[in-house]
Design an enzyme around this catalytic site. Structure first.
Site, short mmCIF file in Angstrom:
data_model
loop_
_atom_site.label_atom_id
_atom_site.label_comp_id
_atom_site.label_asym_id
_atom_site.label_seq_id
_atom_site.Cartn_x
_atom_site.Cartn_y
_atom_site.Cartn_z
CG ASN A 22 38.98 -9.84 36.83
OD1 ASN A 22 40.21 -9.86 36.93
ND2 ASN A 22 38.36 -10.11 35.71
CE LYS A 29 46.35 -12.25 37.33
NZ LYS A 29 46.41 -11.20 38.38
CD GLU A 34 43.63 -12.49 34.97
OE1 GLU A 34 43.45 -11.30 35.23
OE2 GLU A 34 44.64 -12.92 34.39
CG HIS A 91 38.05 -13.65 28.09
ND1 HIS A 91 39.16 -13.07 28.64
CD2 HIS A 91 37.04 -13.40 28.96
CE1 HIS A 91 38.83 -12.50 29.78
NE2 HIS A 91 37.55 -12.67 29.99
NE ARG A 114 38.01 -4.97 37.17
CZ ARG A 114 38.92 -5.81 36.73
NH1 ARG A 114 39.83 -6.31 37.55
NH2 ARG A 114 38.93 -6.19 35.45
#
Ligand code: MV4
Length: 455
Positions: free
Chosen positions: A290, A116, A288, A208, A292
């Site tokens: 991701n 991170k 962050e 979020h 995937r």
């Protein structure tokens, strides 16, 4: 194009990948553990090979066994799905060594975003807004105190190897800092084998919001609008939707541009997600990335009318991305995660045999699942049983449709999160669209479920 793809995963995502492969005339190879002998991914793949015992480390995390199957079956690519080896740089490297295409980003991309602190440094350099805080890791309590006083309390300590809330500590004053610092480092060391922590301003009750992105092998990148994942319990997402009821058109434009900047800065290859925290004043900050496909990808597929698994495969095969995409603004989609968990008992896992099953159907309803009547939910893996994804012209209609679909869903034999979702669809705060990540702390869903049961 690939001739044969090995799917290094199980459950609904393995089935999801097999479906797109069939539509693209690509052969499929399933791998499975002894606990998954009777699973549908085993039945629907063209070939299936058992790779080990029930525990993940003996099967779905067993890189050598998976590579051996890839070699044996002449697979020319591996799709990792989500979880398991999806963000494991060592596995992607191993695929490269065996000359098998890993469907996803390069090991360097995974490493850069997996840590991170290094991810944040990269984003600051790229000009993506980040939360004010320490430059890199914190070396001592004194250093933490100095930075906390510069940016002002409350602050949050985070593990660089973290994610999912582990190794995180919120600190509200100087007096609480020393203890929090030691706790965060200990927890991070024990959980990740890396006790490096960094410090940030704490954003109270954030939203979020994540942006789905795609980058190709030629440095071109696009975004596919946002998903709102603010309905979470202990860092587990339960409901996701698109578009976000909190994001207006100017904010969508700004966040999309920032996400593309992030992708282009690292020449990211594949589909991915850039996660942001958004505060009540609509300031947004990189959290962050991701690297995937995510559980909640169908929400984007439904509003964008776009097959993200197909795009992953095309990108891996060297196809340039189809140009700039933008949110058409016509449809709303919501996903509810149906887990084998008991919402009346702190969402405790509830594995066992499914004795009866009826899945919801009808206009605007999609169910991604691997379960069937007679299927036994093993205790070894995550508890996701099914995802209901509803699509309608407005958020209001979509909630009505989801409520209808949830009431039609019959799963007997195991406890599920269906009752939780039913009462959530009736919750005023959720319905109003004016909620943040604190929603489930305020909603007494246990009483609401008991009330529902008594009728
Ligand atoms: C934060 C935050 C507030 N301020 N960082 C939670 C998981 C991890 N990926 C980051 N998380 C948070 N980081 C700052 N500077 C609040 C959270 C957070 C959160 C974030 C997204 C969704 C739900 C959450 C629930 C609690 C805390």
């Amino acid at each position: 194009m690939f001739k044969k793809i090995l799917i290094a995963n199980r459950g609904e995502i393995a089935l999801r990948i097999i479906r797109t492969c069939k539509e693209m005339a690509i052969q499929t190879v399933a791998v499975y553990s002894t606990a998954d002998r009777d699973s549908l991914h085993v039945r629907f793949a063209d070939e299936a090979i058992c790779i080990g015992g029930p525990r993940s480390k003996d099967s779905y995390l067993n890189m050598q066994a998976i590579m051996a199957v890839a070699e044996l079956t002449n697979a020319d690519a591996v799709h990792p799905g989500y979880g398991f080896l999806a963000e494991n740089a060592e596995f992607a490297e191993l695929c490269g060594k065996y000359n098998i295409k890993f469907i996803g980003p390069t090991p360097a991309h995974m490493r850069a975003m997996g840590d991170k602190i290094s991810a944040k440094e990269t984003m600051i350099k790229a000009g993506v807004p980040c939360i004010p805080g320490s430059e890199g890791l914190i070396g001592s309590v004194a250093e933490a105190k100095k930075i906390a006083n510069q940016i002002g309390y409350p602050v949050i300590l985070k593990a660089t190897a973290g994610g999912g809330g582990k190794g995180m500590r919120i600190v509200r004053n100087d007096a609480g800092l020393e203890n929090a610092y030691n706790m965060a480092r200990n927890e991070a060391g024990a959980s990740f084998g890396n006790d490096a922590v960094y410090l940030e301003k704490f954003i109270e009750e954030p939203h979020h919001i994540e942006i789905q992105v795609a980058g190709d092998q030629y440095g071109e990148a696009t975004h596919l609008s946002e998903r709102d994942c603010s309905v979470q319990r202990r860092h587990q997402k339960l409901v996701e939707e698109a578009p976000s009821p909190f994001v207006d058109e100017p904010l969508r434009k700004k966040m999309g541009a920032a996400a593309i900047k992030a992708v282009k800065a690292i020449k990211y290859e594949g589909v991915g997600t850039v996660e942001f925290l958004v505060d009540k004043d609509k300031n947004f900050y990189f959290m962050e990335m991701n690297t995937r496909i995510q559980v909640e990808h169908p929400v984007t597929e439904e509003v964008m009318d776009f097959d993200l698994i197909k795009e992953q495969i095309l990108i891996a095969a060297g196809t340039p991305i189809s140009g700039v995409l933008y949110y058409p603004g016509r449809m709303h989609a919501i996903e509810c995660r149906i887990n084998a968990e008991d919402p009346l008992n702190n969402f405790a896992p509830s594995p066992g045999k499914i004795t009866a099953l009826h899945t919801p159907k009808g206009y605007g309803v999609r169910v991604d699942t691997h379960i069937y009547a007679g299927y036994t939910v093993p205790p070894y893996y995550d508890s996701l049983l099914a995802k209901i994804i509803c699509r309608a012209k407005s958020r209001e209609e979509c909630i009505v449709k989801m409520h209808r679909a949830l009431e039609e869903f019959i799963i007997e034999g195991v406890k599920t999160t269906i009752p939780f979702h039913i009462v959530l669809m009736d919750n005023e705060e959720f319905r109003s669209g004016k909620f943040d990540t604190g929603l489930l702390d305020r909603f007494d869903y246990v009483s609401a479920i008991k009330e529902l049961r008594s009728h």
